[in-house]
Design a protein around this motif. Sequence first.
Motif, PDB file in Angstrom:
ATOM      1  N   THR A   1       0.838  -1.204   0.000  1.00  0.00           N
ATOM      2  CA  THR A   1       0.000   0.000   0.000  1.00  0.00           C
ATOM      3  C   THR A   1       0.876   1.259   0.000  1.00  0.00           C
TER       4      THR A   1
ATOM      5  N   LEU B   1       1.263   3.373   2.182  1.00  0.00           N
ATOM      6  CA  LEU B   1       1.972   3.575   3.446  1.00  0.00           C
ATOM      7  C   LEU B   1       3.031   2.507   3.690  1.00  0.00           C
TER       8      LEU B   1
ATOM      9  N   LEU C   1       2.536  -0.836   3.761  1.00  0.00           N
ATOM     10  CA  LEU C   1       2.072  -2.116   4.307  1.00  0.00           C
ATOM     11  C   LEU C   1       2.177  -3.171   3.215  1.00  0.00           C
TER      12      LEU C   1
ATOM     13  N   GLN D   1       1.976  -7.013   6.793  1.00  0.00           N
ATOM     14  CA  GLN D   1       3.214  -6.752   7.525  1.00  0.00           C
ATOM     15  C   GLN D   1       3.579  -5.289   7.456  1.00  0.00           C
ATOM     16  N   GLY D   2       3.847  -4.709   8.633  1.00  0.00           N
ATOM     17  CA  GLY D   2       4.172  -3.299   8.694  1.00  0.00           C
ATOM     18  C   GLY D   2       5.384  -3.052   9.556  1.00  0.00           C
TER      19      GLY D   2
ATOM     20  N   TYR E   1      -2.259  -8.679  11.448  1.00  0.00           N
ATOM     21  CA  TYR E   1      -1.243  -7.644  11.273  1.00  0.00           C
ATOM     22  C   TYR E   1       0.011  -7.925  12.090  1.00  0.00           C
ATOM     23  N   VAL E   2       1.149  -7.585  11.523  1.00  0.00           N
ATOM     24  CA  VAL E   2       2.385  -7.519  12.294  1.00  0.00           C
ATOM     25  C   VAL E   2       2.796  -6.050  12.319  1.00  0.00           C
ATOM     26  N   ASN E   3       2.905  -5.494  13.504  1.00  0.00           N
ATOM     27  CA  ASN E   3       3.388  -4.120  13.672  1.00  0.00           C
ATOM     28  C   ASN E   3       2.610  -3.087  12.847  1.00  0.00           C
ATOM     29  N   ALA E   4       1.295  -3.176  12.911  1.00  0.00           N
ATOM     30  CA  ALA E   4       0.463  -2.161  12.259  1.00  0.00           C
ATOM     31  C   ALA E   4      -0.905  -2.143  12.944  1.00  0.00           C
TER      32      ALA E   4
ATOM     33  N   GLU F   1      -8.459   1.552   2.448  1.00  0.00           N
ATOM     34  CA  GLU F   1      -7.072   1.434   2.902  1.00  0.00           C
ATOM     35  C   GLU F   1      -6.358   0.278   2.206  1.00  0.00           C
ATOM     36  N   PHE F   2      -7.107  -0.773   1.863  1.00  0.00           N
ATOM     37  CA  PHE F   2      -6.514  -1.906   1.143  1.00  0.00           C
ATOM     38  C   PHE F   2      -6.276  -1.572  -0.326  1.00  0.00           C
TER      39      PHE F   2
END
Lengths: 416, 416
Positions: free
Chosen positions: A101, A103, A105, A408-409, B363-366, B375-376
């Motif tokens: 995305t 941002l 992600l 993953q972010g 989610y990982v870290n978001a 948003e997707f």
Amino acid sequence: MTTLNEIGAAAQQASAALSQLPTKTKNQVLHQMGVKLQAAQADIIAANQLDLAQATTNGVRQVMLDRLKLTPNRIDAMAQGLFQVAGLKDPVGDVVRGWQTELGLQIVQRRVPLGVIAMIYEARPNVTVDAAALCFKSGNAVILRGGKEALQTNRVLAALLRQVLTEVGITPDAIQLITDTSHETAHALMQLTDYVDVLIPRGSGAFIKTVVATATVPVIETGAGNCHVYVDADSDLEMAIQVIVNAKTQRPAVCNAMEKLVIHQAVAPAYLPKIAQALKEKQVELRGDLEAQNILPDIESASEEDWSTEYNDAILAIKVVPSLSAAIQHINRYNTQHSEAIITNNYQHAQTFTNQINAAVVYVNASTRFTDGFEFGFGAEIGISTQKLHARGPMGLNELTTTKYVVQGNGQVRPS
Amino acid sequence: MTTLNEIGAAAQQASAALSQLPTKTKNQVLHQMGVKLQAAQADIIAANQLDLAQATTNGVRQVMLDRLKLTPNRIDAMAQGLFQVAGLKDPVGDVVRGWQTELGLQIVQRRVPLGVIAMIYEARPNVTVDAAALCFKSGNAVILRGGKEALQTNRVLAALLRQVLTEVGITPDAIQLITDTSHETAHALMQLTDYVDVLIPRGSGAFIKTVVATATVPVIETGAGNCHVYVDADSDLEMAIQVIVNAKTQRPAVCNAMEKLVIHQAVAPAYLPKIAQALKEKQVELRGDLEAQNILPDIESASEEDWSTEYNDAILAIKVVPSLSAAIQHINRYNTQHSEAIITNNYQHAQTFTNQINAAVVYVNASTRFTDGFEFGFGAEIGISTQKLHARGPMGLNELTTTKYVVQGNGQVRPS
């Protein structure tokens, strides 16, 4: 006695572990299951004899007895089926799509098992093994509820499969058979929303209709096939005869067999006598509308009920239409959205037919009999969906999965 | 008065034509609908005033009145939404996959509209326009049943959209509003199996539960979100605070907002006071288990009911766990399979969490707040599916389609 709720809870519990099993382990287990069935041939046949004796006493029809009966060859075919499923690609973990995305992600949509699959089916014991194998390979726990005629056979088959699971340290609750074959229990299974992710009924059209009307768990409707072949004005007679004979007579009792012939009036007088001749050689009973009867005076008249009936038998009803659009209208009105074919040499008509027909599979110049997971190249089939949600047409292993988005972010938060 | 069966039959009739509309036509129509809404601003606001007056008389809560109220800005936003949907890629006709079989059959799996979509929703009038736009763009007929509070507004909105359809020669039955807002009619709509291909309810968790239990038409369950953020032992405190504050406080009333904090006991004593401080600045009420209360003595205790409650409010419950696996077990037990996050620096833990958590989005870290069609990057959203069949997670235009296999041959018949 184990209650249905306990069976459901155990299946759900088992499904969490199953979803994490490596493909290699699953394939080894499936292979061992096949070997186990081959080794237990005598036990399986003994149990099957009990079922056959009981069914004969109960006056069960011969066609049902044939479905129920297991022979060494049929048991070996079940084992071969297990080996084949072991060889199929595991869909679990496949990435359907993925992107990044704005941002940063990283999103992937990954296939994961559905969870707990319930199967309600009739007399064929091979469904017990097929369904267990496909559900296991796709990481799902399965609750099997076969017909009461096959209870002793199913008991032995399920016990053998479960024994292999226990031997390799996997909970046998991954494959459970409901041995209470009452209607009440089947009904309760259709309402077991806390535990069942999807119910797949296999059986007659009437049976599946009842399940759909009764169930509160999600159901995938399968099987009913009132399939049509439309012979266009601009078409090849030889090809039409070849496809019709195959679609109607190769195996009349199955869902992808042809049930209705729709034919353009421009070619009906020339074609129908020859088509009728070819079908009569295969002992097919013909019925028709007035125009068809004018061309084939010795056939019975088709009633309004005929147009919506799936005979599953050596019977064919014929409708003569004045145009392609009349053919499409007739088919969309009476079909079960399973498989429909056009025989044509006209590009535009092929396009119009495939665009406008409402069905899982639409054919140009080919037999409806190809609607099948094996013929499609899926290597397996758990059923043929005639509904629109989730899966439509032949269902293989992919259709026994759902997806999960993994994102993953590195600390991203949503801007206001 | 038009009966529900007539509405269903008209929708089904309309859907056949809609499925064949060229993308360009659909986009032009959507654009004209936007222009029409902008031009009719005064009429829309006048109708909305009637609804607001009635709702105020009936003692409807302020939060509901806010959702109901339309302003020139909100009407313009609806129009902009229509322009945006016009700009999105049309999924109809997309080929999902295709291959050739051993016998030379060419098979393609092509996206086609679902057919007739029913929407049951509550007070927001913008859902009327959004849902109509997304269904129309994806070639589906829609039957809208909005809340009784918004009836006058919805009447005007639906009439304007239908007027555009009529002007361009498309049957207005493509978009129908049920103006009988009785429970009996909603109930009957949920059972309209002859005509409705899928029902998408939008509203509170309790409302959606009722729909799922009542409906016999296929339902896509949306929205309930008891979302967790798990803070791992090996994690960054600043990132944890940032994500938690965003997930909990940016918009507490929505389904992707965080409802529960699960935290590893190794970092709870050091992290919880700082996390609590940040949340108190945002007026979040905290509740916790015994261990959380030991660290934060002034918070209320969380009851068993708290763990499964979606507050949709500025409340957060805290659970301290001894391990990652305890966190996963807790989340899988109480979550609604919507959105779950882990804050971790540990590769293995990130893998285990994303593999084992049972949810539409992990989610990982978001922040969990990213679970959203916009948003997707889908450009639209008809809802967020929390079930496993057909669609899981944010649903855009693709999820409003099914597929059809088109098989092209040259006379192939199935070998015996």
